[in-house]
Design a protein around this motif. Structure first.
Motif, short mmCIF file in Angstrom:
data_model
loop_
_atom_site.label_atom_id
_atom_site.label_comp_id
_atom_site.label_asym_id
_atom_site.label_seq_id
_atom_site.Cartn_x
_atom_site.Cartn_y
_atom_site.Cartn_z
N LEU A 1 1.30 -1.23 0.55
CA LEU A 1 0.09 -0.06 0.05
C LEU A 1 0.49 1.42 0.10
CD1 LEU A 1 -2.98 1.40 0.36
CD2 LEU A 1 -2.74 1.13 3.22
N ASP A 2 2.23 1.39 0.52
CA ASP A 2 3.17 2.12 0.95
C ASP A 2 3.87 1.49 -0.56
OD1 ASP A 2 5.23 3.93 1.33
OD2 ASP A 2 4.70 3.88 3.24
N LEU A 3 3.95 2.71 -1.60
CA LEU A 3 4.67 2.76 -2.65
C LEU A 3 6.16 3.00 -1.88
CD1 LEU A 3 5.29 1.46 -5.70
CD2 LEU A 3 4.66 4.26 -6.03
N LYS A 4 6.43 4.18 -1.40
CA LYS A 4 7.96 4.32 -1.30
C LYS A 4 8.95 3.70 -0.32
CE LYS A 4 10.45 8.51 1.61
NZ LYS A 4 11.31 7.27 1.70
N ALA A 5 7.96 2.61 0.46
CA ALA A 5 7.89 1.43 1.01
C ALA A 5 8.89 0.30 -0.01
CB ALA A 5 7.75 0.67 2.14
N ALA A 6 7.73 0.76 -0.23
CA ALA A 6 8.44 -0.96 -1.79
C ALA A 6 9.60 -0.35 -2.33
CB ALA A 6 7.54 -1.37 -2.68
N GLN A 7 9.70 0.64 -3.07
CA GLN A 7 10.88 1.57 -3.52
C GLN A 7 11.99 1.35 -2.44
OE1 GLN A 7 8.50 4.91 -4.39
NE2 GLN A 7 8.29 4.73 -6.77
#
Length: 455
Positions: free
Chosen positions: A39-45
């Motif tokens: 859900l948190d794209l930045k966390a995945a990136q």
């Protein structure tokens, strides 16, 4: 991205960083790309760190159409989502004929998919993290060895804890969140059951944190252990159906459980109902809401009187340190007691960048060989490097990554819903973990007693 050359990681939370790093470094050599969805794209990136073999995707856990699309183009699915999501993910994997790996406990509903998995030639591996995971594998390796030498088991105890490393004061609890905080808040709820010297024992939740024992780890001192919910099911899982003692538990620093028990006795860990007027609630209001109305006594005095605590005792000092008596706004618009407590504690129990965590695991094996009573103990202690490269992330993520590699290499012939309790799982996983610096220390405690009654 081609369908047969992708690994899908669902969830980019606290325990996924080292897993994703492992996949990007080791599975890319086999031509695989790693998709990380959260859900948190930045966390995945942030977990991918611009690696060309990775792809970050923004994903709601409730967007099953998109989840299905991602599963459809991947070969192995790794679910790092909350355990309640695994069954739905498993059903999609079954429909799309994809392998599944999780670090979470295997549910009875997951077990029901075993026949369908075997029919489709799939592997659904569960409980392949730390606890459950490394505890199973390290224990089964010893259990199988002792059995092969003719040993008869009389008792097995195992404890694991995720803690702060030594010297992380001035935190008097010696604790911060190193994995899913909600699981810490609600852990132990229900009824604990185990067997001791052939007698079935039960501990209700409201008594759990009063029933502790001290575990000594050579070189690291004393720890406090309390029982996990269901030890009995592991008699069959470990092939110890007739063992008279089996006990699984969690480790904390001495003194933690007495202070935590205050929250339990208040009802502050309840996750079954929503509280009122949370938007205007302070930390102090939260604690006061569980206490009797008395406009003349302080919250501290009412709490100490209610639970028979010393006003200057360790429990009250720990509660004061964590900030529950402050007039600080909670900062939520709504929530259950458990959710509110979690939000309050996260303000003091979130790892700082320089903090180091520590994993401690301990096993005790009581057995008899050739009429001689023996006891062997083993322990694992591993420290994290910092708040990102934690021991928790390492011990949860690495076994999942290695297991995924074994599946993709075609080294696991057995199909179906599984746990990593057989040699084809635990031997290669423990071997690679040892190469990474993680290994159990073993020592004999009782090599010479002749009488079973001496146990």
């Amino acid at each position: 991205m081609t369908a047969d050359k992708n690994i899908l990681v669902l969830g980019a939370g606290k325990s996924s960083g080292i897993l994703i790093k492992y996949l990007l470094e080791h599975l890319s050599e086999m031509g695989y790309k790693t998709i990380v969805a959260d859900l948190d794209l930045k966390a995945a990136q942030d977990k991918i760190k611009n690696n060309p073999n990775g792809k970050a995707v923004e994903l709601s856990a409730n967007d099953f159409n998109k989840i299905t699309e991602l599963i459809d183009i991947s070969e192995v699915i790794i679910s790092m989502l909350p355990a309640t999501m695994h069954l739905k993910i498993a059903e999609i994997c079954l429909d799309k004929k994809k392998h599944l790996v999780t670090a979470s406990y295997k549910s009875p509903e997951m077990d029901k998919l075993d026949a369908a998995c075997k029919e489709k030639g799939l592997i659904f591996l569960n409980e392949c993290g730390l606890d459950p995971g490394i505890d199973h594998m390290s224990a089964m390796q010893v259990i199988d060895k002792i059995k092969s030498e003719g040993g008869e088991f009389k008792g097995f105890e195992t404890f694991t804890g995720g803690l702060l490393a030594n010297g992380q004061n001035p935190n008097p609890w010696n604790y911060k969140f190193t994995w899913n905080p909600k699981n810490v808040i609600t852990g132990g709820q229900g009824v604990v059951h185990f067997i001791q010297e052939g007698r079935f024992k039960y501990i209700p939740y409201h008594r759990l944190f009063n029933r502790t024992e001290i575990i000594k780890i050579p070189g690291y001192g004393e720890f406090e252990g309390y029982a996990n919910r269901d030890s009995l099911k592991y008699r069959a899982i470990y092939g110890l159906e007739n063992i008279p003692t089996i006990y699984r538990g969690t480790l904390r620093r001495p003194g933690f459980c007495k202070s935590w028990n205050v929250f339990v006795q208040l009802g502050a860990t309840d996750d079954t109902y929503e509280m009122q007027d949370v938007e205007n609630m302070t930390h102090r209001d939260f604690i006061n809401s569980f206490l009797a109305y008395n406009p003349y006594d302080s919250v501290e005095l009412k709490l100490a009187h209610y639970l028979r605590l010393e006003l200057d005792g360790v429990e009250m000092r720990n509660l004061k340190w964590v900030g529950v008596f402050k007039d600080t706004p909670v900062g939520l618009k709504s929530g259950t007691p458990a959710k509110i407590l979690q939000h309050i504690l996260e303000k003091k129990w979130t790892l700082n960048p320089e903090d180091k965590d520590m994993i401690v695991m301990w096993h005790k094996f009581d057995y008899i060989t050739e009429g001689v009573k023996r006891q062997m103990q083993s322990s694992l202690v591993i420290e994290g490097k910092d708040a990102e490269n934690t021991a928790m992330a390492f011990t949860v993520g690495m076994p999942v990554g290695i297991a995924t590699k074994l599946i993709l290499q075609g080294k696991i012939k057995e199909k179906g819903v599984q746990l990593p309790i057989k040699p084809h799982w635990y031997n290669p996983i423990l071997k690679e973990l040892q190469q990474q610096g993680l290994h159990m220390q073993e020592w004999m405690v009782v090599p010479h007693l002749q009488n079973e009654d001496d146990f």
